[in-house]
Motif scaffolding. Sequence first.
Motif, short mmCIF file in Angstrom:
data_model
loop_
_atom_site.label_atom_id
_atom_site.label_comp_id
_atom_site.label_asym_id
_atom_site.label_seq_id
_atom_site.Cartn_x
_atom_site.Cartn_y
_atom_site.Cartn_z
N LEU A 184 -13.55 -13.81 3.34
CA LEU A 184 -12.18 -14.23 3.60
C LEU A 184 -12.17 -15.12 4.83
O LEU A 184 -12.70 -14.75 5.88
N GLY A 185 -11.55 -16.31 4.69
CA GLY A 185 -11.50 -17.24 5.81
C GLY A 185 -10.06 -17.49 6.23
O GLY A 185 -9.17 -16.68 5.94
N ARG A 186 -9.84 -18.62 6.86
CA ARG A 186 -8.48 -18.96 7.29
C ARG A 186 -7.99 -20.24 6.65
O ARG A 186 -6.96 -20.78 7.02
N ARG A 187 -8.78 -20.78 5.72
CA ARG A 187 -8.34 -21.94 4.94
C ARG A 187 -9.25 -22.01 3.71
O ARG A 187 -10.16 -21.20 3.57
N GLN A 188 -9.01 -23.01 2.83
CA GLN A 188 -9.84 -23.13 1.63
C GLN A 188 -11.22 -23.70 2.00
O GLN A 188 -12.24 -23.28 1.45
N ALA A 189 -11.24 -24.69 2.89
CA ALA A 189 -12.51 -25.23 3.37
C ALA A 189 -13.21 -24.16 4.21
O ALA A 189 -12.59 -23.17 4.62
N THR A 191 -14.63 -21.77 6.91
CA THR A 191 -14.35 -21.32 8.29
C THR A 191 -15.24 -20.12 8.56
O THR A 191 -15.82 -19.55 7.64
#
Lengths: 277, 745
Positions: A184-189, A191
Amino acid sequence: MNGQVTKARMNIQLWRPAALDEAYSLLEKLAPDVCAASGSTLLQLQWDKGTLPKQHLVSLEGIDEMRGISTSDTHVSIGGLTSLNECRKNPLIKRALSCFSDAASAVAAPGIRSRATIGGNIASKIGDFIPLLLVLGAELIVYQKELIRLPLGAWLSEEDFRTAIVTRVIIPRAEGERVFYHKLGRRQAFTGAAAVAAGRFLKDGSIRLAAGHADITPRRLLDSEAKWMAPGWDPHELYKTLIHELPFSSDVFMSAAYRKKAAANVIMAELMAEGGE
Amino acid sequence: MIINKPSRVRPDGRGKVTGELKYMTDLSFPGMLYGKVLRSAYPHAEIVSVCTIKAEKMEGVQAVVTHKDVPGLNRFGIVIPDQPVLCEDRVRYVGDAIAAVAAETEEIAEAALELIQVEYKELEVMDSPEKALRPNAQRLHEDGNILHRAFFSNGDVEEGFQASDTVFEETYELPRQMHTYMETEGGVAVPEDDGGFTMYAGTQHGYKDRFQLARIFDIPEEKIRIVSSPMGGSFGGKDELNIQPYAALLALKSGRPVKIHQTRKESVRSGIKRHPMKITIKTGADHSGNLLAHDVKIVADTGAYATLGPAVLDFSVEHAAGPYRIPNIRTEGISVFTNNGVAGEFRGFGGNQITFALETHLDRLSGMLGIDPLELRRKNIRKPHDLGPLEHRIAPTDGAAQVLNAISKSPILKKTSRNCGYLQRGTGAAITMHGGGLGFGRMDAAGGRLSLSSEGKITASFGFEECGQGILAAIEQIVMEELGCAAEDISIVIGDTAKVPKSGSSTASRGTSMVWHAIQRLKKPFLAQLKKRAAEWSGCSAENLIPGAAGLRDKNTKALVVTYKELAEKGPLAEETAFDFPTTPDPVVGGHFLYSFGAAAVEVEVDLLTGDVKLIDCEHAIAAGPVVSPQGYRGQIEGGAAMALGYTLMEEAKMTDGRYAAENLDHYLIPGIKDVPDMKLIAIEDLMKGDVYGPRGVGEIGTIAITPAIVKAVHDAVGCWINKLPISREELLEAIDRKGLKQWT
């Protein structure tokens, strides 16, 4: 801050041993102002933050026995110097352990993947691969005066191996078993990970769960595993157990509470898909 | 996008994609030194002492400067020069400069900074407008902690609320956004023999930099040359001075060229940002959806210094009711000094903040009224000959209704597929109105020059800057279309005060518009000169000659009569024009005259497990007059939308106790290509009959409506309203969990 970074870089002495024993001797001799380096991508971040005032770097790049990928009927063996990109693209790994090569697509930005190594990812003890390797039951071959084979979980928790070099990871093939991996990140690209969660449904009906994120050492979720394996498991109860057990911390960008909820949710969705009560 | 003109490759395209093009930060000069700036260790402190002796003695250091080395006004600022070039006795934010060093290498300069001893006495940090506005708060400037107040009212809001059937009030919070240009601030100052210098550094207004630097150095402007294009992005962020004074001070002191190129960390720490704002809106409507009263309060955190803070607030106040006519309105804005960085000019210029609040507010009000949100807008939309938002006269325009009608028909808004497992989709739309130019009462001169160079090129010279927006492509296209020559016949000169006329700033969506206006003024006299000379050269009648590819041609046969090169052999030929950006005839300070309009329809996907919001689909409708450069137009709208997407979903330059939490792009996140979907674009090119103002700029209009459209779409997907940006995954997930959409929560 910048002055410290540059000063550190200007004064660093780089060592290039060709063999494990030589590398290990250097690391012992130069301790504590020394650091082993393979892809150096994590070190780059530490330099940038001014948190790596080491005087010596021991490059592991010349150590041939840390290279190479091989498979057997039961295991995949990956040399510690294998780049994450190679982990993602290598046909042997893809064929024998597709969950691992799939996961490699989510670990690090493309440019970093070509430098960063699986050995470094593990040796950092905070690498995004670790939860997946934990549920797969991976073992390490580390060098500490001699080659020692031990479970990844032991390597993570035992202080005795603090100075050992991760030479190779041995991963069971998990054929016919469903494995999941979520970063799980903080954007689609790409991170850095807000949370990483992995799970494996074993043929014997048991389960393995593990989780971590960039600032903490990943670990197995043993209570949650037990809860799931108990007859008539209750989704609400299991969710609560996950929230309690997930080992997350807060930073200025994201709270531990959020990380726990999001990771617990993606694990719960997988468990429900496997056979919710 | 259906635009009746072929696409062209932009003049600077090849150089940029191949990496051949040199930016100012790529330049090197013989004997060049490297400069570094010592910034404050504290967000707010007194400077007790500064000792530079050790740094000066360090081997390889050639110059160290402090405030004592500033010969003229030790201040800068486009509107109010209140920011110290080098602080004397007090620092007000972590980017405040105290000293600067030039050395043989960058590493030596960095190491020398550490040898400068600064003794501070820490002061209380005013880390919010609320704190800075307390009656006993320490004054950050002589006049207190209020930079600017702006006010507008019309009618009687209290009466309007009494007549309303529904009244709704909410507060919206907007974050501090960073421009995040790829090329951080940098350039080279080169000392000249006459005591002046040449400054090679990106800026959005070379002549304004020259003016400010002349004031700092106390030398005539003519002794300073600014070479300022191309640059790798600005978005408003390089409009104000940044490294120029330090490079020039060091260059003059050392007698050698000095280069400063900020690292990303230095850029984060010292660069300006978009204003964080808190906006409270109370709006009343009757049961039919007629808006009757609108009361708006805006509090802007402008940080430590003024730069363009007053104008940004004015813009927000002006656009508080957007493209709607509301009979009773009262808008109050206050811009407050704090120790939080410096906020200033940023693409959208206060429009982003107020439009998010306004459009989201209307969506929520429409829900209460039981009226379709686009129908509510239609009921209240301005008509072509209505007065402007400050009750001032503006160029008649039907753009508001045009974009609203166009976006209402978007296929995105008709999508019915909504759920896929834990992913839930929704759609939303919003519109906006955006003033171009600096506004009434502000110096907004423009101009340009057409000349025939000795090589036979038709040379278009403007004081504009190429900051990635495509001004070169716009100039080339306009000159080709208006003069009838070929691209190969044109040379373009911009971004060098030694070579170009004054055109004003490359800001406020004014560049393309002003190029068009200038060429309208120049083409007739310039062509007359060309034709006269051609007639003399060829013996043909001037009336029978028309400009074309390579030279003047026979009007009937189109045969080439005389080449531009041949005409150039007869000596120089030039026409120059100077004029002002069109303004309202009504004396309303900051009021705009030319407006563009934008609308966006979006589809988002919300992950019920993580609170992640993903933009799936997006369509824009833009009414900004004729399209000059098709790809440039699309690029501006799509680029603006991507920037707004970041503003809505992830970007926040968070500060804790006056310090930036994220120092680099690993934690300050901007959208990557995976975050940005393909976009559709409807360009509405019609202008009102009799409109003589031509194409409006589109640098900002694409970056505003998309934010409230996304917020509406999130509500459509999961039923949660957002009143704070960027959308917090954590808060959204909590709201989703409260709805019990999952079996285990």
